[in-house]
Structures are given as C-alpha cells and as structure tokens.
Design a protein around this motif. Sequence first.
Motif, mmCIF file in Angstrom:
data_model
loop_
_atom_site.group_PDB
_atom_site.id
_atom_site.type_symbol
_atom_site.label_atom_id
_atom_site.label_comp_id
_atom_site.label_asym_id
_atom_site.label_seq_id
_atom_site.Cartn_x
_atom_site.Cartn_y
_atom_site.Cartn_z
ATOM 1 N N LEU A 89 39.639 34.564 37.240
ATOM 2 C CA LEU A 89 38.412 34.640 36.441
ATOM 3 C C LEU A 89 37.165 34.747 37.312
ATOM 4 N N ALA A 90 37.207 34.080 38.475
ATOM 5 C CA ALA A 90 36.029 34.126 39.354
ATOM 6 C C ALA A 90 35.819 35.554 39.850
ATOM 7 N N ASP A 91 36.925 36.223 40.175
ATOM 8 C CA ASP A 91 36.806 37.595 40.665
ATOM 9 C C ASP A 91 36.326 38.526 39.549
ATOM 10 N N LEU A 92 36.836 38.300 38.348
ATOM 11 C CA LEU A 92 36.385 39.106 37.209
ATOM 12 C C LEU A 92 34.891 38.900 36.990
ATOM 13 N N GLU A 93 34.463 37.653 37.022
ATOM 14 C CA GLU A 93 33.033 37.380 36.787
ATOM 15 C C GLU A 93 32.175 38.000 37.884
ATOM 16 N N TRP B 10 40.211 43.797 39.373
ATOM 17 C CA TRP B 10 40.008 42.351 39.614
ATOM 18 C C TRP B 10 41.342 41.700 39.953
ATOM 19 N N LYS B 11 41.240 40.700 40.843
ATOM 20 C CA LYS B 11 42.455 40.010 41.298
ATOM 21 C C LYS B 11 43.163 39.430 40.097
ATOM 22 N N HIS B 12 44.475 39.593 40.093
ATOM 23 C CA HIS B 12 45.281 39.236 38.937
ATOM 24 C C HIS B 12 44.937 37.846 38.363
ATOM 25 N N ALA C 238 47.923 35.710 30.704
ATOM 26 C CA ALA C 238 46.489 35.781 31.043
ATOM 27 C C ALA C 238 45.692 34.693 30.318
ATOM 28 N N PRO C 239 44.600 34.243 30.944
ATOM 29 C CA PRO C 239 43.679 33.311 30.270
ATOM 30 C C PRO C 239 42.775 34.091 29.309
ATOM 31 N N ILE C 240 43.321 34.430 28.156
ATOM 32 C CA ILE C 240 42.630 35.376 27.259
ATOM 33 C C ILE C 240 41.288 34.810 26.775
ATOM 34 N N ARG C 241 41.285 33.527 26.411
ATOM 35 C CA ARG C 241 40.046 32.942 25.880
ATOM 36 C C ARG C 241 38.908 33.054 26.903
ATOM 37 N N GLU C 242 39.222 32.695 28.139
ATOM 38 C CA GLU C 242 38.190 32.709 29.180
ATOM 39 C C GLU C 242 37.739 34.142 29.478
ATOM 40 N N ASP D 168 35.383 35.016 26.836
ATOM 41 C CA ASP D 168 34.086 34.355 27.067
ATOM 42 C C ASP D 168 33.259 35.168 28.061
ATOM 43 N N LEU D 169 33.905 35.612 29.137
ATOM 44 C CA LEU D 169 33.190 36.417 30.142
ATOM 45 C C LEU D 169 32.745 37.749 29.540
#
Length: 406
Positions: free
Chosen positions: A162-166, A157-159, A193-197, A200-201
């Motif tokens: 979050l959208a790419d991860l989702e 996933w792109k560094h 990194a946005p660890i919380r988000e 959540d994912l």
Amino acid sequence: MNYDAFFEQSLNDLKSEGNYRVFADLERHRGEFPKATNRGDAEKEVTIWCSNDYLGMGQHPTVLNAMHDAIDRVGAGAGGTRNISGTTHHHVLLERELADLHGKESALLFTSGYVSNWAALGTLAAKIPNCLVISDSLNHASMIEGIRHSKAERKIWKHNDLADLERLLAEQPLDRPKLIAFESVYSMDGDIAPIREICDLADKYNAMTYLDEVHAVGMYGPRGGGIAEREGLMDRLTVIEGTLGKAFGVMGGYIAASRDLVDFVRSFASGFIFTTALPPAVAAGACAAIKHLKTSSVERESQQAKVAKVRDRLEQIGIPHIDNPSHIIPVMVGDPVKCKFLSDVLMRDHGIYIQPINYPTVPKGTERLRITPSPVHSDADIDALLSALEDLWAQCQLQRMPMAAQ
Ligand code: PMP
C-alpha cells in the motif's frame, strides 16, 4: 534464416530448462469429477488435483441440464458477433445475472476472462485521455497485455504494497485520470489483496479501481460474488472483472460496472465488438451455475473443509507450501526439472495429475505444484495424494519445512 532450426533450438532450450509445456490428454467423465482418463498414457484413470473447476460445477447436473436444454431449444452457435445477430436472450439473461451478482448496474460478456481483461483494461486505458494505469506487479498476463496494448502510461506498484501504491498515486496531479488494476486472490501464491485499503487510496487520490476476481467469483461471499462481496466492498470498486471458466465451470469472461462504463466498453472495445459471441448454451450453463451458487453455500463450505484438510496434512508431514488465506495450495519445489519430475512420477506411478508450474508463470526458483482441492475430492483421494507426496519427498530428498524436521 533457417526458420525450423530456430524453432527447434528455442524449444530445445525450453526443454533443457525444464520449462517446455506438455499437455495431459484428458477425458473428463460426466458427473465424476475429479476423475478422468489420461488418453495420452495407456488410458489410465487419474485424479485431477490442479483444476480451476474449483467447485466441480463443470460436472454439476444443474449446469449440464441447462446446457442440454439450451442446445435443444436454440442450437449450437450464437451465429454472429454480439452486434450482428449474435446477442441471444441467454446472453441478455446472463449479463443481468452478473450485474446482480456484483451489485452493479450492468455487466458485459467476453469470450474469456483473458479477453475481458485485455479488452476492457485496454479500452479504458487507451480511451480515457491521459489515463495513468497503476498495476500490481503480480497482475495476470491478460491485464499486462491489455495495458501494454493501450499504450497508456503505466506504473507498477510492488505487489500488495500500500505504501508503494500511495507513493505512485501521490506523485500525480489529483485531477489526472488514474486506474488502479489489481486482483483479489492471486492465482499462483493464493494471497489476497487489501481491497478496502486500496479503495481508500483510490478515493483519496481520485482514481478508478479495476479488480480481477477471476479466482474468487463463485468461491467467496454469501452469494459467490467474490472477496469484494465477502468484505462488503463491491460498491466501492469501479470495475469488477471475472471468469465463467473456473468456479462457474464453463467458459467466458465479464466485467460488471456502472451502466455508462459498461456501455462505453461495449461501444469501443474491439475485443468485444469484432468476435463471435459465446454459444448460447455456454451462457445458459454459466447462468445456471451462478444462480445455483448464489443460493447454495454447500459447495463453498465443503471445498474450504477439503482445503483445510490438505493443508493440515502437508503441515504434519512437513511439505513446504505457501500459507495463504485462500483455496490455492502452492507446494514449493524451487527447481523446474525437479518440479516436472515430481509431476511426471505422480501421474505415472500414482494416477495423480498436478501440472508443474514453472517459469515464466512463476519466477525462477519458485517452481511449484499448485494444488486445488475441490468439494468432490474424497478422503481417499486426499490420503492417496498425501502419501504419494510424502514418499516422493523422501525419495528425492527434497527439503522439509523446519517444523517437521525437528
Ligand atoms: N485473470 C486471472 C488472474 C487469471 O488467472 C486468468 C486465467 N487463469 C484469467 C484472468 C483469464 O481467465 P480465463 O481463463 O477465463 O481466460
């Protein structure tokens, strides 16, 4: 094939690209970090500005005393693999300390952070049936190699996107085992990194999370538990991985997780099973560093003040650097030959040691000097660094940040 000619040609190619690595032959001085003698260059005294002994714990009396004491009591080596006589009480105590640091049921030691990623990720990905590993595009080589070695399917996933991860998670059946692998503080850009988000994912798509906190343990959080501790997220992560070789000043790596997951890796990971355990004195030193940093914030606060000072000064004189929320200050040069030249001149003329960071460690065109201020760099050290950089920038007519050019 003429093997030697092949080796020589390959090395010459690296040299002409400016990517050939030359080691500085340093002798660190007990209790005097960040000073060292450069044994490779007329025994010159140098100030180290690129160490990952971020808090100077590798020279801290508490750590040194613990190591001396352990050697005096139990000797040098562990004497075997963990399974065959190499588990000493120091290893047991350290694993308890690490589990407590991360609020997990268990922890497991490895001989380095590299090995912990390679072995733990490799084992989980290989042994969990049909596991898909979703890996951040800037993950460290040790994670990449572990995932590759597992032969599990992987998607990148792109560094930090979050959208790419989702998007990647949503493509998969909800009940397929998935493992999201990422870092908290990225070592070369110093972004976080946005660890919380991400957690959540992971919850939404029924995935496990594997967080490398190598550049954050000891450094962030009220007890040095890392970014996840600082953000109150440790219990949401499946696996937290760390090193004992950076802020804790010694060497070794570990994972912390549930009792069953740790027992699973302990039972199946060849990189854990078939290698000699860390020397007990190393475990004792790391244990002392962790205990110290659990209760003392002095080192963290002082280091953050030094980082802020160096950043302010770079800003004032317009030296381009990445503006990130961590302790890592990448000064951007953008050319491998110039980067190496700057590093050589800093060492030769100013007694300042900053290793050039070139491809493949960073992408081509983003070559840099990666500066890591510590609590024990003095104001005089900072002045010397900044005035040397300012002179060199002028001398080499390197680009300034737009603000200072006005
Ligand atoms: N993970 C990351 C993100 C790293 O940067 C490193 C090493 N620089 C490692 C793991 C490996 O840790 P160690 O040096 O303890 O092998």
